[in-house]
Design an enzyme around this catalytic site. Sequence first.
Site, PDB file in Angstrom:
ATOM      1  N   TYR A 171     -10.255   0.024  -9.657  1.00 38.68           N
ATOM      2  CA  TYR A 171      -9.409  -0.132  -8.492  1.00 38.68           C
ATOM      3  C   TYR A 171      -8.465  -1.196  -8.605  1.00 38.68           C
ATOM      4  O   TYR A 171      -7.337  -1.183  -8.340  1.00 38.68           O
ATOM      5  CB  TYR A 171     -10.313  -0.590  -7.078  1.00 38.68           C
ATOM      6  CG  TYR A 171      -9.624  -0.670  -5.817  1.00 38.68           C
ATOM      7  CD1 TYR A 171      -8.962   0.121  -5.152  1.00 38.68           C
ATOM      8  CD2 TYR A 171      -9.382  -2.013  -5.455  1.00 38.68           C
ATOM      9  CE1 TYR A 171      -8.341   0.106  -3.880  1.00 38.68           C
ATOM     10  CE2 TYR A 171      -8.846  -2.310  -4.415  1.00 38.68           C
ATOM     11  CZ  TYR A 171      -8.479  -1.235  -3.766  1.00 38.68           C
ATOM     12  OH  TYR A 171      -7.452  -1.528  -2.277  1.00 38.68           O
ATOM     13  N   LYS A 175      -4.318  -0.680  -8.756  1.00 34.75           N
ATOM     14  CA  LYS A 175      -3.480  -1.523  -7.681  1.00 34.75           C
ATOM     15  C   LYS A 175      -2.616  -2.313  -8.401  1.00 34.75           C
ATOM     16  O   LYS A 175      -1.308  -2.934  -8.031  1.00 34.75           O
ATOM     17  CB  LYS A 175      -4.251  -2.132  -6.815  1.00 34.75           C
ATOM     18  CG  LYS A 175      -5.284  -1.466  -5.757  1.00 34.75           C
ATOM     19  CD  LYS A 175      -4.146  -0.404  -4.914  1.00 34.75           C
ATOM     20  CE  LYS A 175      -4.939  -0.037  -3.741  1.00 34.75           C
ATOM     21  NZ  LYS A 175      -3.878   0.813  -2.939  1.00 34.75           N
TER      22      LYS A 175
END
Length: 293
Positions: A171, A175
């Site tokens: 993640y 991002k």
Amino acid sequence: MSTLLDGRVAIVTGAGRGIGRAHALELARHGARVVVNDYGVSLSGEGTGETPAESVVAEIEAMGGQAVVNGADVADFAAAEAMVQQAIDTFGGLDILVNNAGFVRDRMLVNTSEEEWDAVIRVHLKGHFAPLRHAGAYWRNEAKAGRTRAARVVNTSSGAGLQGSIGQATYSAAKAGIAGLTLVAAAELGRYGVTVNAIAPVARTRMTEGAFDTSAMPEPEDNSPVVAWLASEEAGDVTGRVIEIEGGTITLENAWAHGPSRDNGTRWTATDLGPVVRDLIASAPAPEPVYGA
């Protein structure tokens, strides 16, 4: 209803629940006509057969706004193109793209499977690229035809991507990639009247509940006024920025910037570098701590 976004057409991805839902409703309150995208998946990305976008469209219509459902998988290149075309066909154009869709499959790095890595990178990073690529092509063509639109893109990064987060390597990487994509897109699309910014929202949602104590976290709706302003014509001088939002606090992120340097005048030798690098580190600001460290 406000007129900040009156007459403007928006796509919000992942808008069936949580932060995306809050964005769609906020844009509609300010007069935008909204394509409410949601693929209807679980927190970890599996199909559920649910259609939460329909209830969001109903809420918008109940307040006197205009909205339409879109069920595209935003990381499917052709489906993302069709979503952009749906906005154009339904409402006569496109002015705002809010990329928000995503899910998590949190694991410590050494426990992360290839499938988990691919799935998270796909929905977050490719799921930003595909809609942005097709919307950007539309705006470029409009500009070349003498119809330059005051177009706005708001991407969704995260503190995990900016500072890192233990147990969220995939993640965090996705991002961080979105933050980098935002910088490049802002530089490339500015000539066509497009601004591209990103937010790093903090909120109690399906993605945060269960991971840690969320009782004191802000609501999803706390993030959406920043998105509405960035989506407005008024924000035309703001681009290539990442804004972190935590309740009533907004923070402009500095991101990567050149720090102290040392010029040797020629190629360095490996045996000389230890004290040089340590001196540079000592003269630079300390990095933000990784979440969970």
